[in-house]
Structure formats: structure tokens, C-alpha cells
Scaffold this motif. Structure first.
Motif: not given
Length: 233
Positions: A1-4, A10-15
């Protein structure tokens, strides 16, 4: 299960993938919805082919782009409509620095993009936003609680022979924040079908190999008859 923490990473990687000016320029170019070769994107971005390959590899590995090879050519395109929506929305929120002095050719190209263009596979620019607003005023599109085609809108598409998908993961209608107009235009499956219909009807034609569109004489007449749009839009 993914965590915050996982989501944050993941968001930082996309950014980070979109934070580089060369990769951002490539993604903006690919908003035309077509596949480009690595060489074409290298020339567009003003970098060496080897540098372009490195950037494209990162974008593909990060899920922003997809690729396929045909002969000796490597073609890439945006992964899907959601990715295009993200890039267009980020561009709309970004405030560019003061532009340096431009040539007449550059001014004309920028003006053409602002007037009418494709955003992945739907209409954008002043044309796309004007059509969206006209459809809303005519009761074809409801923007009260997000974008949705009304029953009248569904009947309008059917009456004009524009086929809409019965089901699918892609939303039928969604708002896409236009990066030049800073207001929404119609995206989703309905936006794509409408754009294809306009192009197939010859009401707009592509300008060169980019995203810009030119409204034809028959298109001006159709825009007035269908949506009451003045010309030029």
C-alpha cells in the motif's frame, strides 16, 4: 500500500522531469498530438541529437512520453490525453519572463498559435475557447459543476454526424486550461471528436508542421452559422 511519502516522491520525480527547459520545450511541441522523431525534437529544442536522446529517454522512462521505432527512426509522443492536459495546464499557470526582441516571423508564429491551434487532439487558442463558450451559451455544454455535455449537446453531436464513444476511461468532456487565453477550452473525447470533425470538414488547416491552425473561408462561414462566432475569432 502506497504512503503519503510515496506519493510525494512520485510528484517530485514528475516535477523534475518537466523542470528542464529542453524537456519542457519538447513536451510543448508534442502538444500537437503527433509523433515526432528524436531528430526533429533536437532541432526544435536547439540541442545536439545526443543530448535530445538523453532527455527523451528520461521522459519515456518517467512515463511522460511513449515511443516506437520504425526503421532507423525513433518516434515519440505524449503518453496520453491526461499528460497533455497536465502540460497545457502547467503552461497556463506559468508566467514567462519578459520576451527578448523577436523577429517579424517569430511574432507571426506566436500570433498564429494564440489565434487557433491544437492542444493534443482538441481545439485550443482563441478559437477553442470561443467555440467552448458558444457551446455553453447555446446549452450544449454545462460548465456549472465541471464540464458535461447536456442532452441537447449530445443530440447536437448526433445530428451533425459526430460519433462519440459509448464508454471508455477517457472523460467525454473535460476542461483544459488554455495556456494563452488563461480560460478553459473543451477537451476529452468530445473535444477530440469535434476537432477531428472541424479538420476533416476543411474548416481549419494546419500551418506548417506545428500546432497552429488557419481558419479557411468555408470555416469562417461555418463558425458564424454554427456558433455565431465573429471572424476573425
Amino acid at each position: 500500500m502506497s504512503t503519503p511519502h510515496d506519493h510525494a516522491a512520485a510528484l517530485a520525480h514528475l516535477a523534475a522531469l518537466l523542470a528542464d527547459p529542453t524537456r519542457a520545450a519538447m513536451c510543448l511541441a508534442l502538444l500537437d498530438g503527433r509523433a515526432w522523431t528524436a531528430g526533429e525534437l533536437a532541432r526544435h529544442s536547439g540541442v545536439a541529437p545526443s543530448t535530445a536522446t538523453e532527455h527523451l529517454t528520461r521522459l519515456v522512462q518517467g512515463g511522460v512520453l511513449t515511443q516506437h521505432r520504425q526503421g532507423r527512426h525513433r518516434y515519440v509522443r505524449l503518453a496520453d490525453e491526461r499528460t497533455a492536459h497536465l502540460v497545457e495546464s502547467l503552461a497556463a499557470h506559468a508566467t514567462p519572463p519578459p520576451a527578448p526582441a523577436r523577429t517579424l516571423r517569430q511574432d507571426r508564429a506566436a500570433g498564429a498559435l494564440a489565434r487557433a491551434r491544437t492542444c493534443y487532439d482538441h481545439l485550443a487558442g482563441r478559437l477553442g475557447c470561443a467555440v467552448t463558450e458558444a457551446m455553453t451559451h447555446q446549452g450544449l455544454l454545462d460548465q456549472a459543476t465541471g464540464f458535461a455535455l447536456t442532452d441537447t449537446g449530445l443530440a447536437w453531436f448526433d445530428a451533425h454526424g459526430i460519433t462519440l464513444p459509448k464508454a471508455g476511461r477517457r472523460p467525454l468532456a473535460r476542461a483544459c486550461l488554455d495556456w494563452t487565453e488563461r480560460r478553459p477550452h473543451l477537451a476529452g473525447a468530445a473535444g477530440a471528436a469535434l476537432c477531428a470533425w472541424v479538420l476533416d470538414s476543411g474548416w481549419c488547416v494546419r500551418v506548417g508542421s506545428g500546432r497552429a491552425l488557419r481558419i479557411t473561408d468555408s470555416g469562417r462561414t461555418a463558425l458564424e452559422e454554427l456558433w455565431g462566432l465573429p471572424t476573425p475569432v
